[in-house]
Design a protein around this motif. Structure first.
Motif, PDB file in Angstrom:
ATOM      1  N   PHE A  15      41.144  49.969  36.831  1.00 44.76           N
ATOM      2  CA  PHE A  15      39.863  49.386  37.209  1.00 44.76           C
ATOM      3  C   PHE A  15      39.482  48.284  36.219  1.00 44.76           C
ATOM      4  O   PHE A  15      39.106  47.180  36.606  1.00 44.76           O
ATOM      5  N   ARG A  16      39.560  48.573  34.930  1.00 42.22           N
ATOM      6  CA  ARG A  16      39.125  47.613  33.917  1.00 42.22           C
ATOM      7  C   ARG A  16      39.991  46.356  33.938  1.00 42.22           C
ATOM      8  O   ARG A  16      39.466  45.238  33.796  1.00 42.22           O
ATOM      9  N   ARG A  17      41.299  46.508  34.139  1.00 41.55           N
ATOM     10  CA  ARG A  17      42.162  45.320  34.248  1.00 41.55           C
ATOM     11  C   ARG A  17      41.723  44.454  35.427  1.00 41.55           C
ATOM     12  O   ARG A  17      41.638  43.225  35.308  1.00 41.55           O
ATOM     13  N   ASN A  18      41.440  45.084  36.565  1.00 42.25           N
ATOM     14  CA  ASN A  18      40.967  44.338  37.742  1.00 42.25           C
ATOM     15  C   ASN A  18      39.608  43.709  37.482  1.00 42.25           C
ATOM     16  O   ASN A  18      39.352  42.577  37.891  1.00 42.25           O
ATOM     17  N   GLN A  19      38.727  44.430  36.808  1.00 44.70           N
ATOM     18  CA  GLN A  19      37.406  43.906  36.493  1.00 44.70           C
ATOM     19  C   GLN A  19      37.527  42.644  35.635  1.00 44.70           C
ATOM     20  O   GLN A  19      36.844  41.652  35.886  1.00 44.70           O
ATOM     21  N   LEU A  20      38.395  42.678  34.642  1.00 45.48           N
ATOM     22  CA  LEU A  20      38.548  41.529  33.745  1.00 45.48           C
ATOM     23  C   LEU A  20      39.135  40.306  34.448  1.00 45.48           C
ATOM     24  O   LEU A  20      38.883  39.176  34.031  1.00 45.48           O
ATOM     25  N   LEU A  21      39.902  40.528  35.503  1.00 51.38           N
ATOM     26  CA  LEU A  21      40.502  39.417  36.247  1.00 51.38           C
ATOM     27  C   LEU A  21      39.509  38.731  37.184  1.00 51.38           C
ATOM     28  O   LEU A  21      39.762  37.623  37.643  1.00 51.38           O
ATOM     29  N   ASP A  22      38.402  39.377  37.477  1.00 52.40           N
ATOM     30  CA  ASP A  22      37.403  38.841  38.403  1.00 52.40           C
ATOM     31  C   ASP A  22      36.268  38.215  37.597  1.00 52.40           C
ATOM     32  O   ASP A  22      35.511  38.922  36.923  1.00 52.40           O
ATOM     33  N   LYS A  23      36.135  36.887  37.677  1.00 55.74           N
ATOM     34  CA  LYS A  23      35.136  36.192  36.859  1.00 55.74           C
ATOM     35  C   LYS A  23      33.709  36.653  37.144  1.00 55.74           C
ATOM     36  O   LYS A  23      32.836  36.559  36.287  1.00 55.74           O
ATOM     37  N   ASN A  24      33.451  37.195  38.331  1.00 54.45           N
ATOM     38  CA  ASN A  24      32.107  37.685  38.661  1.00 54.45           C
ATOM     39  C   ASN A  24      31.818  39.059  38.067  1.00 54.45           C
ATOM     40  O   ASN A  24      30.665  39.471  37.998  1.00 54.45           O
TER      41      ASN A  24
END
Length: 120
Positions: free
Chosen positions: A65-74
């Motif tokens: 989840f955190r890796r995906n969160q960091l990839l999304d600028k929003n």
């Protein structure tokens, strides 16, 4: 009060966090895993002020989840607090830029102080 997103697969912990935060006048959204959280965040009109993130979950764990969160600028800048019983996960979090790590069982007074830094 600011919004708090709780990502936790354990129903008892999830409900306890929800109840405690609502008693403190926070608006709370709870989900059971990282995938549910990403779906919620991508459809939410307003992003939460802070995320409480468990690490060990089915479907999508906290690391993914955190890796995906960091990839999304929003989503990348939403402060994330990891709550985990895994004593070894703190070292694995270094590259994931979490704001805080609290070991379960959680010191609730400390958690509320930390949340207040971001969500008040």
């Amino acid at each position: 009060m600011g919004d708090v997103l709780v990502i936790e697969d354990d129903r008892e912990i999830r409900n306890s966090l929800n109840d405690m935060l609502e008693m403190e006048d926070y608006k709370v959204r709870v989900v059971e895993n990282g995938l549910e959280a990403l779906k919620y965040l991508n459809s939410a009109e307003v992003s939460p002020k802070v995320i409480l993130l468990d690490i060990m979950m089915p479907v999508m764990d906290g690391y993914e989840f955190r890796r995906n969160q960091l990839l999304d600028k929003n989503l990348a800048d939403i402060p994330t607090i990891v709550l985990s019983a895994d004593r070894n996960c703190e070292q694995n979090l270094i590259n994931l830029k979490v704001k805080h790590f609290l070991k379960k069982p959680i010191d609730l007074d400390l958690l509320l102080k930390i949340i207040a830094q971001y969500a008040r």
